[in-house]
Design an enzyme around this catalytic site. Structure first.
Site, mmCIF file in Angstrom:
data_model
loop_
_atom_site.group_PDB
_atom_site.id
_atom_site.type_symbol
_atom_site.label_atom_id
_atom_site.label_comp_id
_atom_site.label_asym_id
_atom_site.label_seq_id
_atom_site.Cartn_x
_atom_site.Cartn_y
_atom_site.Cartn_z
ATOM 1 N N HIS B 213 43.097 53.671 16.459
ATOM 2 C CA HIS B 213 43.858 53.369 15.249
ATOM 3 C C HIS B 213 43.971 54.566 14.306
ATOM 4 O O HIS B 213 44.709 54.511 13.337
ATOM 5 C CB HIS B 213 43.235 52.156 14.540
ATOM 6 C CG HIS B 213 43.628 50.869 15.194
ATOM 7 N ND1 HIS B 213 44.091 49.779 14.512
ATOM 8 C CD2 HIS B 213 43.662 50.514 16.500
ATOM 9 C CE1 HIS B 213 44.371 48.811 15.364
ATOM 10 N NE2 HIS B 213 44.113 49.230 16.564
ATOM 11 N N SER B 217 48.832 54.301 19.082
ATOM 12 C CA SER B 217 49.073 54.436 20.510
ATOM 13 C C SER B 217 49.963 55.633 20.781
ATOM 14 O O SER B 217 50.789 56.016 19.947
ATOM 15 C CB SER B 217 49.772 53.186 21.039
ATOM 16 O OG SER B 217 48.929 52.071 20.924
ATOM 17 N N LYS B 241 54.145 40.541 23.171
ATOM 18 C CA LYS B 241 54.292 41.202 24.472
ATOM 19 C C LYS B 241 52.983 41.143 25.271
ATOM 20 O O LYS B 241 52.992 40.886 26.476
ATOM 21 C CB LYS B 241 54.711 42.660 24.247
ATOM 22 C CG LYS B 241 55.241 43.333 25.496
ATOM 23 C CD LYS B 241 55.956 44.636 25.157
ATOM 24 C CE LYS B 241 56.478 45.294 26.403
ATOM 25 N NZ LYS B 241 57.365 46.423 26.120
ATOM 26 N N ASP B 242 51.866 41.383 24.581
ATOM 27 C CA ASP B 242 50.569 41.320 25.257
ATOM 28 C C ASP B 242 50.259 39.904 25.738
ATOM 29 O O ASP B 242 49.636 39.721 26.782
ATOM 30 C CB ASP B 242 49.442 41.800 24.318
ATOM 31 C CG ASP B 242 49.424 43.316 24.187
ATOM 32 O OD1 ASP B 242 50.210 43.981 24.892
ATOM 33 O OD2 ASP B 242 48.636 43.840 23.384
ATOM 34 N N GLU B 285 30.901 47.429 46.593
ATOM 35 C CA GLU B 285 32.091 46.695 46.195
ATOM 36 C C GLU B 285 33.291 47.629 46.224
ATOM 37 O O GLU B 285 33.142 48.848 46.080
ATOM 38 C CB GLU B 285 31.893 46.151 44.773
ATOM 39 C CG GLU B 285 30.927 44.979 44.720
ATOM 40 C CD GLU B 285 31.588 43.669 45.113
ATOM 41 O OE1 GLU B 285 31.737 43.431 46.328
ATOM 42 O OE2 GLU B 285 31.948 42.892 44.227
#
Lengths: 250, 408
Positions: B213, B217, B241-242, B285
């Site tokens: 922040h 972004s 959107k998320d 894994e």
């Protein structure tokens, strides 16, 4: 340092051993419980339980199962009480401080055929019959593999010598298995008129063992369908909301 | 950060004393976000949500799990069979680990493609690498807890790596184990740390958010926000959107949890741990396979361990290895090609890691390992100096607005 070397050496040794004895991949079977709508065939489950009880149970434990779990394959409470009552369970200590044997109850775990691994090996020519409660999840190939091993007994091909006390099996890793062919034609008297071929018994007992490996399989798939329907509709709404919110930006 | 005028009196009263509402308003509503973020920017918030899912399911699993070598395996089976919806919680947690890594790996490669690590976001990137390391430690220790064959032997092989350290190696391994082999003390401390580390991850995620922040972004064009016309408030635009991205993610996640819950697992881990029987192939894994391939690509054990750790540590200095001024691969035609070569290289490493180190897997693993380090240590510094980037757009809104004008 030395430990890692021995671990790696062990790995390599096992790797090559597994390669030398090429195991044949068991062919895919059609199962009632496969697919997203799959459910266990109840009649097959009960026949499979019969095969387990009258055959496998002499050597193989299913320690993860309790008798009460048999409700899941369609038995009623009274049937389960009767089945559990056939078992002798070691309990105690009582007030006198002594262990005692009592009749099995639905809450008991399935009684194992041997008290411990050493006793099992002593009774089976040195081989340890594995616990079958997870077998359908604990082997590559799952139910197809379990079925493959049960029907995979054939005379050894020319040039293959089978070690003393061992048996040739197409699908077992290494192809030599200590367990003799466990199923015989009509070896288990089916009550419902189903013909007890080796393949039928193998199919039934594999269905039972798959259920034993995951008794919650049906609940999982049924919930999954509802969850997916909800999520698809909900995501569609979220997409519409996103479009509406963004309409002024584009 | 002027406090907005909240309508609710109670909210105003609280906010005057504890400005949480101002904070949320500032960081979510006012927080200006570039208007051109693609769906590749969904994976950060998605990773945060998966972290919450993992902690929530993990807390409930811990209520029923018994960290003891004699009971661990059976307690997991009890969760699967007898605990109400235990199978659901456990399958979500078990597959959640795989999906966490899928999401985070996409998030990392997105950062690499768009140069998200470049100034002034170097610390943001470095905090992300710290999160990755913590995730790997957490996932490794979590995989040991069911105490199946792969749990035990995976723990044995991985902890043994530390024996490669000269002089004190064996001592360190004994110290890690709390004994002379992987045993009950090992299981107990792994459980304790597996419960602790996720909360450290939460703490580093918060720092990651603070760093994010600070400058906001990045964006697919890799150019800075030039003014209010280039940005939109995070809420409601990116929350909407998320949310849609989360819905798509949950469909895929539910598909695996409900219909193929053992897709990522090893059948061997449904066999109780047995120190006397080594499984034919010990594989970690899937999310560790590329590192495992790097470890085994180098014949010298110590160098192999160093290379494996270096493959992640190199990410810490990535902001300085990449000498290019232009952030986004969109304007770096040569880098763009090599980016995809690196992605393929990582898949090759994963494939090699899943197979026994024999035959052509050995040489393939060695070439892929060499290429991995070549990409970061040689290609990136050199390419940044010699590559001629495409002309950058004037601003974010310039290319965004253009097609709209064309249509009109």
């Amino acid at each position: 340092m030395r430990r890692l070397i021995s671990a790696v050496a062990l790995l390599l040794a096992f790797g090559t051993a597994a390669e030398a004895a090429e195991a044949v991949k068991p062919p895919k079977q059609h199962w009632s419980f496969s697919g997203i709508f799959g459910t266990f065939d109840r009649a097959s489950l009960q026949r499979g339980f019969q095969v387990y009880k009258e055959g496998c149970a002499a050597c193989h434990a299913v320690t993860q199962l309790s008798y009460r779990d048999l409700k899941g394959i369609g038995y009623q409470e009274d049937d389960i009480k009767a089945i559990a009552a056939q078992a002798k369970v070691m309990d105690g200590p009582n007030d006198a401080g002594e262990m005692f044997e009592r009749v099995g109850r639905p809450s008991d775990k399935f009684v194992r055929p041997f008290p411990n691994e050493n006793a099992a090996r002593a009774g089976n020519n040195g081989a340890f019959p594995p616990d079958l409660s997870m077998i359908a999840k604990a082997r590559v190939g799952g139910p197809d593999y379990v079925y493959g091993v049960l029907v995979g007994y054939v005379p050894p091909p020319a040039g293959v010598t089978v070690a003393d006390g061992m048996h040739f099996n197409t699908y077992f890793p290494g192809q030599q298995i200590a367990m003799p062919a466990p199923l015989n034609v009509d070896g288990v008297p089916y009550q419902d008129g189903t013909k007890a071929t080796v393949e039928q018994q193998a199919k039934d007992v594999t269905t039972f063992l798959t259920w034993a490996s995951e008794p919650t399989l049906e609940a999982r798939k049924q919930m999954g369908i509802k969850v997916l329907i909800f999520l698809i509709v909900f995501t569609g709404i979220l997409y519409a909301a996103k479009r509406k919110v963004w309409a002024s930006v584009h | 950060m002027a406090a907005p005028a909240f309508k609710n009196g109670l909210v105003r009263w609280i906010d005057h004393r504890l400005p949480v509402f101002s904070f949320l308003h500032h960081e979510l509503h006012e927080y200006p976000t570039p208007k051109n973020l693609s769906y590749w920017w969904n994976f950060g918030s998605l990773a945060g949500i998966v972290l919450v899912i993992m902690i929530a399911t993990g807390i409930f699993l811990a209520m029923h799990y018994t960290p003891h070598t004699l009971y661990a395996f059976d307690s997991v089976e009890r969760i699967m069979r007898d605990v109400n919806y235990g199978w659901l919680i456990r399958y979500i947690h078990m597959n959640g680990a795989s999906f966490f890594f899928i999401v985070v790996y996409i998030h990392i490669f997105r950062g690499m493609y768009y140069g998200s690590y470049k100034a002034p976001r170097e610390l943001l990137w470095i905090l992300g690498v710290v999160i990755l390391l913590l995730m790997m430690a957490t996932a490794f220790m979590g995989y040991v807890l069911p105490w199946g064959q792969m749990s035990f032997w995976g723990a044995t092989v991985i902890t043994n790596l530390f024996s490669a350290i000269p002089v004190v190696g064996d001592w360190i391994v004994t110290w890690l184990w709390g004994g002379f082999s992987v045993d009950n003390p090992t299981l107990n401390r792994f459980f304790s740390l597996h419960y602790l580390l996720p909360f450290l991850i939460v703490a580093v995620v918060m720092l990651h958010m603070v760093a994010l922040h600070r400058f906001g972004s990045g964006n697919p064009l890799g150019i800075d926000v030039k003014g209010p016309q280039d940005s939109i408030p995070f809420h409601p635009y990116y929350t909407a959107k998320d949310s849609f991205g989360l819905g798509v993610f949950l469909i895929l996640f539910a598909g695996v949890v409900f219909f193929a819950p053992n897709l990522f697992g090893e059948p061997d881990n449904y066999i109780p741990a047995n120190p006397m029987v080594t499984p034919p192939h010990i594989v970690p894994e899937w999310y560790f396979l590329p590192y495992y391939a790097i470890l085994r690509a180098i014949p010298n054990k110590l160098l192999g361990v160093i290379a494996m750790f270096a493959s992640i540590l190199v990410l810490f200095i990535l902001p300085w290895l990449d000498t290019a001024r232009v952030r986004s691969a969109k304007f770096r035609p040569t880098y763009r090609k090599f980016f995809w070569v690196l992605v393929i290289d990582c898949f090759v490493l994963g494939y090699v890691g899943a197979n026994p180190p024999e035959g052509w897997f050995v040489i393939t693993g060695q070439i892929a390992t060499a290429y991995y380090f070549f990409h970061f240590l040689i290609l990136l510094p050199v390419l940044g100096l010699i590559e001629r980037p495409l002309p950058l757009p004037q601003s974010i809104s310039a290319p965004v607005l253009k097609p709209a004008e064309g249509k009109a």
